[in-house]
Design a protein around this motif. Sequence first.
Motif, PDB file in Angstrom:
ATOM      1  N   LEU A  53       0.804  -1.219   0.000  1.00 17.22           N
ATOM      2  CA  LEU A  53       0.000   0.000   0.000  1.00 17.22           C
ATOM      3  C   LEU A  53       0.841   1.275   0.000  1.00 17.22           C
ATOM      4  O   LEU A  53       0.286   2.369  -0.029  1.00 17.22           O
ATOM      5  CB  LEU A  53      -0.922  -0.004   1.221  1.00 17.22           C
ATOM      6  N   ALA A  54       2.156   1.151   0.017  1.00 17.72           N
ATOM      7  CA  ALA A  54       3.040   2.308   0.145  1.00 17.72           C
ATOM      8  C   ALA A  54       3.130   3.209  -1.081  1.00 17.72           C
ATOM      9  O   ALA A  54       3.306   4.407  -0.918  1.00 17.72           O
ATOM     10  CB  ALA A  54       4.440   1.846   0.533  1.00 17.72           C
ATOM     11  N   PRO A  55       3.049   2.708  -2.321  1.00 19.81           N
ATOM     12  CA  PRO A  55       3.238   3.605  -3.461  1.00 19.81           C
ATOM     13  C   PRO A  55       2.229   4.755  -3.437  1.00 19.81           C
ATOM     14  O   PRO A  55       1.032   4.539  -3.235  1.00 19.81           O
ATOM     15  CB  PRO A  55       3.001   2.719  -4.680  1.00 19.81           C
ATOM     16  N   PRO A  56       2.729   5.985  -3.608  1.00 21.31           N
ATOM     17  CA  PRO A  56       1.818   7.125  -3.596  1.00 21.31           C
ATOM     18  C   PRO A  56       0.970   7.163  -4.861  1.00 21.31           C
ATOM     19  O   PRO A  56       1.278   6.511  -5.858  1.00 21.31           O
ATOM     20  CB  PRO A  56       2.759   8.323  -3.523  1.00 21.31           C
ATOM     21  N   GLY A  57      -0.062   7.946  -4.804  1.00 25.31           N
ATOM     22  CA  GLY A  57      -0.918   8.106  -5.963  1.00 25.31           C
ATOM     23  C   GLY A  57      -2.289   7.516  -5.741  1.00 25.31           C
ATOM     24  O   GLY A  57      -2.602   6.975  -4.686  1.00 25.31           O
ATOM     25  N   ARG A  58      -3.113   7.666  -6.786  1.00 22.14           N
ATOM     26  CA  ARG A  58      -4.493   7.206  -6.683  1.00 22.14           C
ATOM     27  C   ARG A  58      -4.793   6.068  -7.646  1.00 22.14           C
ATOM     28  O   ARG A  58      -5.920   5.623  -7.731  1.00 22.14           O
ATOM     29  CB  ARG A  58      -5.417   8.379  -6.952  1.00 22.14           C
ATOM     30  N   ARG A  59      -3.770   5.623  -8.367  1.00 24.23           N
ATOM     31  CA  ARG A  59      -3.991   4.531  -9.316  1.00 24.23           C
ATOM     32  C   ARG A  59      -4.305   3.254  -8.560  1.00 24.23           C
ATOM     33  O   ARG A  59      -3.763   3.000  -7.487  1.00 24.23           O
ATOM     34  CB  ARG A  59      -2.750   4.331 -10.168  1.00 24.23           C
ATOM     35  N   PRO A  60      -5.160   2.411  -9.122  1.00 26.65           N
ATOM     36  CA  PRO A  60      -5.477   1.152  -8.439  1.00 26.65           C
ATOM     37  C   PRO A  60      -4.279   0.209  -8.392  1.00 26.65           C
ATOM     38  O   PRO A  60      -3.431   0.215  -9.285  1.00 26.65           O
ATOM     39  CB  PRO A  60      -6.606   0.547  -9.271  1.00 26.65           C
ATOM     40  N   LEU A  61      -4.222  -0.581  -7.337  1.00 23.07           N
ATOM     41  CA  LEU A  61      -3.184  -1.577  -7.166  1.00 23.07           C
ATOM     42  C   LEU A  61      -3.773  -2.958  -7.408  1.00 23.07           C
ATOM     43  O   LEU A  61      -4.933  -3.214  -7.077  1.00 23.07           O
ATOM     44  CB  LEU A  61      -2.610  -1.505  -5.746  1.00 23.07           C
ATOM     45  N   TYR A  62      -2.976  -3.838  -7.988  1.00 19.88           N
ATOM     46  CA  TYR A  62      -3.426  -5.194  -8.280  1.00 19.88           C
ATOM     47  C   TYR A  62      -2.486  -6.188  -7.608  1.00 19.88           C
ATOM     48  O   TYR A  62      -1.309  -6.247  -7.957  1.00 19.88           O
ATOM     49  CB  TYR A  62      -3.442  -5.445  -9.792  1.00 19.88           C
ATOM     50  N   PRO A  63      -2.980  -6.973  -6.660  1.00 21.17           N
ATOM     51  CA  PRO A  63      -2.122  -7.982  -6.042  1.00 21.17           C
ATOM     52  C   PRO A  63      -1.643  -8.983  -7.081  1.00 21.17           C
ATOM     53  O   PRO A  63      -2.364  -9.300  -8.023  1.00 21.17           O
ATOM     54  CB  PRO A  63      -3.030  -8.674  -5.024  1.00 21.17           C
ATOM     55  N   GLN A  64      -0.420  -9.451  -6.911  1.00 25.76           N
ATOM     56  CA  GLN A  64       0.112 -10.440  -7.851  1.00 25.76           C
ATOM     57  C   GLN A  64      -0.022 -11.829  -7.248  1.00 25.76           C
ATOM     58  O   GLN A  64      -0.049 -12.004  -6.048  1.00 25.76           O
ATOM     59  CB  GLN A  64       1.574 -10.160  -8.168  1.00 25.76           C
ATOM     60  N   TYR A  65      -0.114 -12.803  -8.112  1.00 27.65           N
ATOM     61  CA  TYR A  65      -0.151 -14.191  -7.675  1.00 27.65           C
ATOM     62  C   TYR A  65       1.263 -14.640  -7.335  1.00 27.65           C
ATOM     63  O   TYR A  65       2.214 -14.237  -7.993  1.00 27.65           O
ATOM     64  CB  TYR A  65      -0.731 -15.079  -8.774  1.00 27.65           C
ATOM     65  N   SER A  66       1.405 -15.482  -6.331  1.00 32.00           N
ATOM     66  CA  SER A  66       2.732 -15.973  -5.971  1.00 32.00           C
ATOM     67  C   SER A  66       3.137 -17.097  -6.919  1.00 32.00           C
ATOM     68  O   SER A  66       2.298 -17.848  -7.413  1.00 32.00           O
ATOM     69  CB  SER A  66       2.760 -16.451  -4.522  1.00 32.00           C
ATOM     70  N   GLU A  67       4.424 -17.184  -7.162  1.00 34.47           N
ATOM     71  CA  GLU A  67       4.962 -18.192  -8.073  1.00 34.47           C
ATOM     72  C   GLU A  67       4.867 -19.594  -7.482  1.00 34.47           C
ATOM     73  O   GLU A  67       4.673 -20.564  -8.176  1.00 34.47           O
ATOM     74  CB  GLU A  67       6.427 -17.878  -8.389  1.00 34.47           C
ATOM     75  N   CYS A  68       5.060 -19.691  -6.162  1.00 32.77           N
ATOM     76  CA  CYS A  68       5.068 -20.999  -5.524  1.00 32.77           C
ATOM     77  C   CYS A  68       4.397 -20.887  -4.153  1.00 32.77           C
ATOM     78  O   CYS A  68       4.188 -19.794  -3.657  1.00 32.77           O
ATOM     79  CB  CYS A  68       6.507 -21.506  -5.477  1.00 32.77           C
ATOM     80  N   GLY A  69       4.045 -22.008  -3.579  1.00 31.61           N
ATOM     81  CA  GLY A  69       3.290 -21.991  -2.333  1.00 31.61           C
ATOM     82  C   GLY A  69       4.115 -22.211  -1.085  1.00 31.61           C
ATOM     83  O   GLY A  69       3.568 -22.496  -0.027  1.00 31.61           O
ATOM     84  N   CYS A  70       5.441 -22.061  -1.163  1.00 29.58           N
ATOM     85  CA  CYS A  70       6.263 -22.267   0.031  1.00 29.58           C
ATOM     86  C   CYS A  70       6.138 -21.066   0.962  1.00 29.58           C
ATOM     87  O   CYS A  70       5.582 -20.044   0.596  1.00 29.58           O
ATOM     88  CB  CYS A  70       7.719 -22.513  -0.354  1.00 29.58           C
ATOM     89  N   ARG A  71       6.674 -21.192   2.147  1.00 32.55           N
ATOM     90  CA  ARG A  71       6.562 -20.127   3.155  1.00 32.55           C
ATOM     91  C   ARG A  71       7.117 -18.795   2.668  1.00 32.55           C
ATOM     92  O   ARG A  71       6.548 -17.746   2.932  1.00 32.55           O
ATOM     93  CB  ARG A  71       7.328 -20.511   4.409  1.00 32.55           C
ATOM     94  N   GLY A  72       8.224 -18.815   1.992  1.00 32.52           N
ATOM     95  CA  GLY A  72       8.868 -17.579   1.569  1.00 32.52           C
ATOM     96  C   GLY A  72       8.202 -16.942   0.362  1.00 32.52           C
ATOM     97  O   GLY A  72       7.897 -15.758   0.367  1.00 32.52           O
ATOM     98  N   CYS A  73       7.958 -17.714  -0.663  1.00 28.66           N
ATOM     99  CA  CYS A  73       7.404 -17.180  -1.906  1.00 28.66           C
ATOM    100  C   CYS A  73       5.934 -16.791  -1.780  1.00 28.66           C
ATOM    101  O   CYS A  73       5.457 -15.946  -2.520  1.00 28.66           O
ATOM    102  CB  CYS A  73       7.553 -18.200  -3.026  1.00 28.66           C
ATOM    103  N   SER A  74       5.219 -17.409  -0.868  1.00 34.43           N
ATOM    104  CA  SER A  74       3.789 -17.128  -0.762  1.00 34.43           C
ATOM    105  C   SER A  74       3.513 -15.692  -0.340  1.00 34.43           C
ATOM    106  O   SER A  74       2.429 -15.165  -0.606  1.00 34.43           O
ATOM    107  CB  SER A  74       3.125 -18.101   0.209  1.00 34.43           C
ATOM    108  N   PHE A  75       4.483 -15.012   0.282  1.00 36.84           N
ATOM    109  CA  PHE A  75       4.281 -13.618   0.658  1.00 36.84           C
ATOM    110  C   PHE A  75       4.379 -12.673  -0.534  1.00 36.84           C
ATOM    111  O   PHE A  75       4.176 -11.474  -0.387  1.00 36.84           O
ATOM    112  CB  PHE A  75       5.274 -13.199   1.756  1.00 36.84           C
ATOM    113  N   ASP A  76       4.699 -13.189  -1.719  1.00 36.13           N
ATOM    114  CA  ASP A  76       4.650 -12.357  -2.920  1.00 36.13           C
ATOM    115  C   ASP A  76       3.219 -11.896  -3.174  1.00 36.13           C
ATOM    116  O   ASP A  76       2.996 -10.832  -3.737  1.00 36.13           O
ATOM    117  CB  ASP A  76       5.161 -13.126  -4.137  1.00 36.13           C
ATOM    118  N   ASP A  77       2.265 -12.710  -2.779  1.00 32.39           N
ATOM    119  CA  ASP A  77       0.849 -12.358  -2.898  1.00 32.39           C
ATOM    120  C   ASP A  77       0.418 -11.691  -1.597  1.00 32.39           C
ATOM    121  O   ASP A  77       0.427 -12.302  -0.537  1.00 32.39           O
ATOM    122  CB  ASP A  77       0.016 -13.621  -3.144  1.00 32.39           C
ATOM    123  N   VAL A  78       0.057 -10.414  -1.672  1.00 30.67           N
ATOM    124  CA  VAL A  78      -0.310  -9.663  -0.471  1.00 30.67           C
ATOM    125  C   VAL A  78      -1.555 -10.259   0.195  1.00 30.67           C
ATOM    126  O   VAL A  78      -1.738 -10.141   1.401  1.00 30.67           O
ATOM    127  CB  VAL A  78      -0.501  -8.167  -0.796  1.00 30.67           C
TER     128      VAL A  78
END
Length: 156
Positions: A66-91
């Motif tokens: 949520l940090a980027p300034p502006g009013r443009r909509p943000l789109y969450p990205q899908y995570s590449e893999c489901g492990c503990r580390g990579c899963s945080f790619d998806d907010v």
Amino acid sequence: MPRRRPGALRAQPRDSRAWGDFVPVRIHGISTDSTLAILRLERLSDDYFVYPGATDRALRRYRAFLAPPGRRPLYPQYSECGCRGCSFDDVRHARDVLDEVLRQLSSRPRAELRRQVVSLDAAYVRRTLPDPFAASRQWRSDLWWRRRLAGGREGE
């Protein structure tokens, strides 16, 4: 018996046997007592995605999204893999972890963490768009943060 100098006391290594290899770090915006309660819950949790430091990581990920300034909509990205580390790619996964921790916490730490999450949730609703087809696309469409448009890479 002579007393030890304060500098000599500070120079001694801390006993970290109580926490094992993990050194507890205070979660930004949360009191020390509540942070310790959260860390205790994370250590005792049976959930694969709730591990020591997961709450702090989820809060940081949610804030960073949520940090980027502006009013443009943000789109969450899908995570590449489901492990503990990579899963945080998806907010949305970070929000899932926060929801699980909130569900398991006792009342005072829950209230403190909830205050942080509610303000981030309001910004998330303002900065993302609803997905009218979420029921057919999402495996957890019952969660409101999963019913937002996603795809592509963040920042585009």
